[in-house]
Design an enzyme around this catalytic site. Sequence first.
Site, mmCIF file in Angstrom:
data_model
loop_
_atom_site.group_PDB
_atom_site.id
_atom_site.type_symbol
_atom_site.label_atom_id
_atom_site.label_comp_id
_atom_site.label_asym_id
_atom_site.label_seq_id
_atom_site.Cartn_x
_atom_site.Cartn_y
_atom_site.Cartn_z
ATOM 1 N N GLU A 78 18.860 -17.937 -4.981
ATOM 2 C CA GLU A 78 18.448 -16.824 -5.597
ATOM 3 C C GLU A 78 17.991 -16.795 -6.769
ATOM 4 O O GLU A 78 17.111 -16.002 -7.228
ATOM 5 C CB GLU A 78 19.433 -15.824 -5.211
ATOM 6 N N ARG A 106 5.495 -0.696 -6.123
ATOM 7 C CA ARG A 106 5.525 -1.318 -4.666
ATOM 8 C C ARG A 106 4.438 -2.482 -4.659
ATOM 9 O O ARG A 106 4.300 -3.361 -3.865
ATOM 10 C CB ARG A 106 5.096 -0.208 -3.596
ATOM 11 N N LYS A 142 14.266 -15.789 -8.616
ATOM 12 C CA LYS A 142 14.108 -14.638 -9.614
ATOM 13 C C LYS A 142 13.351 -15.071 -10.544
ATOM 14 O O LYS A 142 12.547 -14.346 -11.108
ATOM 15 C CB LYS A 142 15.597 -14.250 -10.034
ATOM 16 N N LYS A 191 6.756 -4.829 -3.766
ATOM 17 C CA LYS A 191 7.997 -4.483 -3.484
ATOM 18 C C LYS A 191 8.482 -4.311 -2.261
ATOM 19 O O LYS A 191 9.667 -4.835 -1.741
ATOM 20 C CB LYS A 191 8.310 -3.140 -4.217
ATOM 21 N N ASN A 250 -2.427 2.574 5.630
ATOM 22 C CA ASN A 250 -1.414 1.532 5.275
ATOM 23 C C ASN A 250 -1.317 0.848 6.582
ATOM 24 O O ASN A 250 -0.857 1.173 7.572
ATOM 25 C CB ASN A 250 -0.088 1.831 4.737
ATOM 26 N N GLY A 251 -1.167 -0.635 6.425
ATOM 27 C CA GLY A 251 -0.990 -1.461 7.839
ATOM 28 C C GLY A 251 -2.018 -2.332 7.910
ATOM 29 O O GLY A 251 -2.981 -2.406 7.141
ATOM 30 N N CYS A 281 0.628 -1.314 -0.001
ATOM 31 C CA CYS A 281 0.029 0.060 0.078
ATOM 32 C C CYS A 281 0.977 1.225 -0.033
ATOM 33 O O CYS A 281 1.991 1.428 0.453
ATOM 34 C CB CYS A 281 -0.786 0.077 1.395
ATOM 35 N N HIS A 338 18.632 -37.125 -3.156
ATOM 36 C CA HIS A 338 17.937 -37.727 -2.106
ATOM 37 C C HIS A 338 16.540 -37.326 -2.102
ATOM 38 O O HIS A 338 15.765 -37.263 -0.951
ATOM 39 C CB HIS A 338 18.425 -37.020 -0.633
ATOM 40 N N TRP A 372 -2.855 -2.735 -1.522
ATOM 41 C CA TRP A 372 -2.814 -4.071 -1.730
ATOM 42 C C TRP A 372 -3.329 -5.092 -0.661
ATOM 43 O O TRP A 372 -3.153 -4.909 0.379
ATOM 44 C CB TRP A 372 -0.958 -4.461 -1.471
ATOM 45 N N GLU A 407 9.588 -15.947 -9.371
ATOM 46 C CA GLU A 407 8.646 -14.698 -9.207
ATOM 47 C C GLU A 407 8.269 -13.814 -10.306
ATOM 48 O O GLU A 407 7.286 -13.156 -10.145
ATOM 49 C CB GLU A 407 9.524 -13.648 -7.915
HETATM 50 C C1 AGP Z 1 12.954 -10.412 -4.396
HETATM 51 O O1 AGP Z 1 13.048 -10.174 -5.543
HETATM 52 C C2 AGP Z 1 11.875 -9.861 -3.637
HETATM 53 N N1 AGP Z 1 11.622 -8.453 -4.162
HETATM 54 C C3 AGP Z 1 11.687 -10.196 -2.003
HETATM 55 O O2 AGP Z 1 12.296 -11.567 -2.038
HETATM 56 C C4 AGP Z 1 12.467 -9.339 -1.258
HETATM 57 O O3 AGP Z 1 13.927 -9.585 -1.331
HETATM 58 C C5 AGP Z 1 12.018 -9.470 0.190
HETATM 59 O O4 AGP Z 1 10.772 -9.005 0.289
HETATM 60 C C6 AGP Z 1 12.833 -8.721 1.281
HETATM 61 O O5 AGP Z 1 12.744 -7.224 1.175
HETATM 62 P P1 AGP Z 1 13.569 -6.264 1.713
HETATM 63 O O6 AGP Z 1 15.035 -6.485 1.248
HETATM 64 O O7 AGP Z 1 13.056 -4.906 1.479
HETATM 65 O O8 AGP Z 1 13.393 -6.429 3.219
#
Ligand code: AGP
Length: 602
Positions: free
Chosen positions: A479, A27, A483, A597, A99-100, A2, A502, A73, A486
């Site tokens: 990682e 975001r 990527k 984000k 927000n929250g 949000c 395993h 969101w 997502e």
């Molecule tokens: C990764 O591409 C994501 N955007 C997500 O995993 C992100 O790294 C995670 O939400 C942590 O965010 P931050 O580093 O802002 O705490």
Amino acid sequence: MCGIVGIVGKPNATEIIIKGLEKLEYRGYDSAGLFVANDTTSSLVKAQGRIKNLSDKLTPEVSGTIGIGHTRWATHGQPSEENAHPHTSQSQRLVLVHNGVIENFEELKSTYLAADTFIGETDTEIAVHVVEAFMNQGLDTKAAFKKALSVIRGSYAFGLIDKEDTETIYVAKNKSPLLVGLGDGFNVICSDAMAMLEQTNRFVELVDGEMVIVTADAIAIEDQEGHAIERESYEAQLDLTDIEKGTYPYYMLKEIDEQPAVMRRIIQNYANQEGEIQLDADLLNAMKDRDRIYIIGCGTSSHAGWVGKKIIETLTNIPVEIHLSSEFGYNMPLLSEKPFFIFLSQSGETADSRQVLVKINELNYPSLTITNVAGSTLSREATYTLLLHAGPEIAVASTKAYTAQIAVLAVLAKALGQQKGLAQAADFAFVHELGLVATAMESIINEKDLISELVAEYLTETRNAFYIGRGVDYYVSMEAALKLKEISYIQAEGFAAGELKHGTIALIEEGTPVLGIITDEVTGAHTRGNLKEVESRGAKTLVLASADLAKPTDQIVLPTVHPLLSALLTVVPTQLVAYFATLQRGYDVDKPRNLAKSVTVE
Ligand code: AGP
């Protein structure tokens, strides 16, 4: 997640709010809305989906000198116009953005709002009804808002307007970010400075529990007891060009390409002309006698922590544990006698990480936040902060923040190891080696055509894919898989290569893509063996190997760099793999479905 913007004191509030909301689009959100007003009229407009849908609904009559806007969101209630903010009170007199998450919304509803009717299903609508319930008891708007804050439990950043006073925005925050921006004859509010940079670069931070009365000419901050608080403003170190795409089709590609420059900026910010690392002596003194370091983070930041663990343990001899924030807070392991906590967070606002920091502060343990955002909540609340200097990261898929986090962890490890008088740290020519990494990154970034072709060959049709590696190559595999999944929605997993047999090897079918990462001589030989095992079961294998270990048949060959920094390089082609796989499937690279984000709810 949000976003909030608001302005009082300019005649084109609608336009400013829409522009501000567009700056917050990255975001992640699923609906948007705004309220604007002046002395004679007011308008409330909301739309499901993109901000474009909201803009399309605006008519010339939707104008005002005061207003608040919101990108939502969904947490309570589905994405819909009814649930989009701003929300109104029972009589429609009060208008609120939030927000929250309000934890006690059911209790509030049954205690104060038994006779009220609601348009949507959100906790926010309950909050604005509660404010009005207190006004109905005879309180003025400010007193009613304040009383509502005293009974609301949870996280919030609120912006409230009373239609009968179109010169004031009432603001409050607890655990969710909110700033007040200062203008000449106007003032703004926003959950992220980027949203209002076109209007001002002077901001005032708010502290949890404070309430602020924002008018065109003044802001008045009060603490919970009603005492006036004076606080200096600061100048946001952001440049509007940092948040523009320029000629790039997507922010993600721009941010991948920026990584060599980010590595060099980290050198400039942390090393002197002689190449010696300069770090806060208090931080190093606080860390040097600690018996264990706990790195806390989520998603990509947690993956950077794994690579950092290897670097810190090698250079400082201090054991390091990596923990997911969402697990650690409610399932805290037995801590060592003298722990030190490092919070890794690009945004510095991630609620899962923040709840851990709150607990760590209650226990009086020292902490460091490594973040991209100066003044962010995690930065303010930790004992120490180191900045990533990566520039704003807009794409939801984190790229340059990951490599910057690893580089800054290496800065810290080098300085701490030297502080402890350890030869392995003194011998590590970090600045020189990071400079070589930056150059090597450029050569990989220039291989976009090759990577795009490989993606077309390996990933166009597939339903799933695996990255495998050992040691640091395994950490990068995790990682790389995050990527890919997502943004391209290919079911991807990163595995320790030796672990496949395993269980997971059962998933290998004819044509399943398996991407192996090889940068270490000993473990690399084993990973090659594991690639053979999956090949013989039908997998289509692709190898990313460092030049010193590469075989003629390997598809992606990377320049050889210092082994402690190899992840900085191997991750780059995997970022490009994710980018091209997404492009080829026709999805929005920067705004993947369901994701935000900055994840500001637990
Ligand atoms: C990764 O591409 C994501 N955007 C997500 O995993 C992100 O790294 C995670 O939400 C942590 O965010 P931050 O580093 O802002 O705490």
